[in-house]
Write a protein that holds these residues in place. Structure first.
Motif, PDB file in Angstrom:
ATOM      1  N   ILE A  25      10.173 -16.255  11.810  1.00 46.09           N
ATOM      2  CA  ILE A  25       9.245 -15.285  12.189  1.00 46.09           C
ATOM      3  C   ILE A  25       9.172 -14.145  11.303  1.00 46.09           C
ATOM      4  CG2 ILE A  25       8.335 -13.716  14.143  1.00 46.09           C
ATOM      5  CD1 ILE A  25       7.716 -16.824  14.687  1.00 46.09           C
ATOM      6  N   GLY A  26       7.980 -13.631  10.606  1.00 54.02           N
ATOM      7  CA  GLY A  26       8.020 -12.732   9.959  1.00 54.02           C
ATOM      8  C   GLY A  26       7.287 -11.630  10.578  1.00 54.02           C
ATOM      9  N   LEU A  27       7.992 -10.328  10.375  1.00 53.41           N
ATOM     10  CA  LEU A  27       7.499  -8.964  10.929  1.00 53.41           C
ATOM     11  C   LEU A  27       7.307  -8.074   9.738  1.00 53.41           C
ATOM     12  CD1 LEU A  27      10.277  -9.183  13.634  1.00 53.41           C
ATOM     13  CD2 LEU A  27       7.839  -9.198  14.224  1.00 53.41           C
ATOM     14  N   VAL A  28       5.941  -7.369   9.584  1.00 56.62           N
ATOM     15  CA  VAL A  28       5.712  -6.729   8.456  1.00 56.62           C
ATOM     16  C   VAL A  28       5.933  -5.163   8.835  1.00 56.62           C
ATOM     17  CG1 VAL A  28       3.655  -6.095   6.716  1.00 56.62           C
ATOM     18  CG2 VAL A  28       4.050  -8.344   7.802  1.00 56.62           C
ATOM     19  N   PHE A  29       6.898  -4.488   7.934  1.00 56.24           N
ATOM     20  CA  PHE A  29       6.917  -3.147   8.053  1.00 56.24           C
ATOM     21  C   PHE A  29       6.499  -2.352   7.030  1.00 56.24           C
ATOM     22  CE2 PHE A  29      10.453  -5.216  10.476  1.00 56.24           C
ATOM     23  CZ  PHE A  29      10.283  -4.667  11.503  1.00 56.24           C
ATOM     24  N   ALA A  30       5.598  -3.120   6.022  1.00 56.69           N
ATOM     25  CA  ALA A  30       5.062  -2.237   5.008  1.00 56.69           C
ATOM     26  C   ALA A  30       3.551  -2.171   5.395  1.00 56.69           C
ATOM     27  CB  ALA A  30       5.132  -3.214   3.911  1.00 56.69           C
ATOM     28  N   GLU A  31       2.883  -1.467   4.315  1.00 60.73           N
ATOM     29  CA  GLU A  31       1.336  -1.051   4.583  1.00 60.73           C
ATOM     30  C   GLU A  31       0.646  -2.613   4.760  1.00 60.73           C
ATOM     31  OE1 GLU A  31      -2.509   0.593   2.093  1.00 60.73           O
ATOM     32  OE2 GLU A  31      -0.589   0.782   1.341  1.00 60.73           O
ATOM     33  N   SER A  32      -0.015  -2.772   5.855  1.00 60.60           N
ATOM     34  CA  SER A  32      -0.498  -3.861   6.126  1.00 60.60           C
ATOM     35  C   SER A  32      -1.514  -3.756   7.482  1.00 60.60           C
ATOM     36  CB  SER A  32       0.422  -5.229   6.100  1.00 60.60           C
ATOM     37  OG  SER A  32      -0.156  -6.382   6.719  1.00 60.60           O
ATOM     38  N   LYS A  33      -2.426  -4.763   7.505  1.00 60.93           N
ATOM     39  CA  LYS A  33      -3.136  -4.834   8.696  1.00 60.93           C
ATOM     40  C   LYS A  33      -2.392  -5.530   9.775  1.00 60.93           C
ATOM     41  CE  LYS A  33      -5.631  -9.009   7.433  1.00 60.93           C
ATOM     42  NZ  LYS A  33      -7.118  -9.402   7.071  1.00 60.93           N
ATOM     43  N   ARG A  34      -1.393  -6.024   9.418  1.00 63.35           N
ATOM     44  CA  ARG A  34      -0.461  -6.751  10.458  1.00 63.35           C
ATOM     45  C   ARG A  34       1.050  -6.024  10.703  1.00 63.35           C
ATOM     46  NH1 ARG A  34      -2.019 -10.253   6.634  1.00 63.35           N
ATOM     47  NH2 ARG A  34      -3.793 -11.750   7.273  1.00 63.35           N
ATOM     48  N   ARG A  35       1.051  -4.660  10.151  1.00 61.38           N
ATOM     49  CA  ARG A  35       2.089  -3.871  10.307  1.00 61.38           C
ATOM     50  C   ARG A  35       2.657  -3.866  11.493  1.00 61.38           C
ATOM     51  NH1 ARG A  35       3.283   1.407   6.641  1.00 61.38           N
ATOM     52  NH2 ARG A  35       5.213   1.553   7.233  1.00 61.38           N
ATOM     53  N   VAL A  36       3.736  -3.926  12.053  1.00 63.87           N
ATOM     54  CA  VAL A  36       4.391  -3.701  13.379  1.00 63.87           C
ATOM     55  C   VAL A  36       5.239  -2.291  13.745  1.00 63.87           C
ATOM     56  CG1 VAL A  36       6.243  -5.186  13.053  1.00 63.87           C
ATOM     57  CG2 VAL A  36       5.180  -5.177  15.358  1.00 63.87           C
ATOM     58  N   SER A  37       5.265  -1.812  14.663  1.00 65.49           N
ATOM     59  CA  SER A  37       5.947  -0.740  14.750  1.00 65.49           C
ATOM     60  C   SER A  37       7.383  -1.322  15.062  1.00 65.49           C
ATOM     61  CB  SER A  37       5.765   0.083  16.051  1.00 65.49           C
ATOM     62  OG  SER A  37       5.712  -0.830  17.197  1.00 65.49           O
ATOM     63  N   VAL A  38       8.627  -0.360  14.871  1.00 70.55           N
ATOM     64  CA  VAL A  38       9.890  -0.701  15.182  1.00 70.55           C
ATOM     65  C   VAL A  38      10.124  -1.261  16.454  1.00 70.55           C
ATOM     66  CG1 VAL A  38      12.201   0.046  15.345  1.00 70.55           C
ATOM     67  CG2 VAL A  38      10.962   0.539  13.270  1.00 70.55           C
TER      68      VAL A  38
END
Length: 206
Positions: A25-38
């Motif tokens: 499972i990939g969690l995006v912490f970079a600039e993206s419309k799919r960015r997720v909070s910690v």
């Protein structure tokens, strides 16, 4: 053949993807419309089985911030989509997946210097460093330049083209994000179908 579903932003989708057979499972912490909070990433990871890869996606982030987030949320792998050096990859405490935007085989020469076990082969950069939904020509890739790396293939994969991609590249894992979305939102039906297609591919290996 292993499957990574990237850009997960909620618990229900994360759990469903794993139930359907996702290995990562990939969690995006970079600039993206799919960015997720910690906080949300931690909530998602706490509901996932231990054996599943929990991959954090970063772009040109500091080592300190990557390590902080990884520790807080429980990442198992770090995916780097920026201009990170081989030394930077080696300095991190978790296994690194280094993304390379394929722009001809010259772009693959970096592979020989990377200590990372994994290489993520992606399409050329768009608005974001990944998840742009564009395909590159897999036939152009000189597989010999990838050495003995575990190749994760990304870049515009979907239910219609993933079998062909697997036959040509023969990757260790395939990585999908926008290809299993409808109107920018993860579609559970598409996720299930994508995983079934990949796992059923006769050319996919183990």
């Amino acid at each position: 053949m292993k499957v990574k579903i990237c850009g997960i932003t909620d618990v229900i989708t994360g759990i469903a993807a794993v139930q359907y057979g996702a290995d990562a499972i990939g969690l995006v912490f970079a600039e993206s419309k799919r960015r997720v909070s910690v906080e949300k990433a931690k909530e998602i990871i706490q509901r996932l089985p231990k054996a599943v890869y929990k991959v954090g996606v970063f772009v040109n982030e500091t080592k300190e911030e990557i390590e902080r987030i990884a520790s807080l949320v429980g990442l198992t792998h770090i995916q780097l989509h920026g201009d990170e050096t081989a030394d930077f990859c080696r300095s991190l405490s978790l296994p690194v997946i280094k993304a390379i935007s394929f722009q001809g085989n010259d772009s693959l020469k970096i592979c020989t210097n990377l200590a990372s076990e994994f290489i993520l082969l992606d399409s050329p950069k768009g608005k974001y460093r990944g998840g742009n939904g564009t395909v590159f020509n897999w036939l152009d890739v000189d597989l010999n330049l990838l050495g003995h790396k575990k190749v994760i293939l990304a870049g515009g994969l979907n239910n219609e083209n993933v079998e062909q991609a697997i036959k040509i590249i023969k990757p260790y894992m395939v990585d999908v994000s926008s290809g299993v979305e409808t109107n920018g939102i993860k579609d559970l039906t598409k996720i299930k179908s994508f995983i079934e297609i990949v796992k059923g591919s006769k050319k996919g290996g183990n």
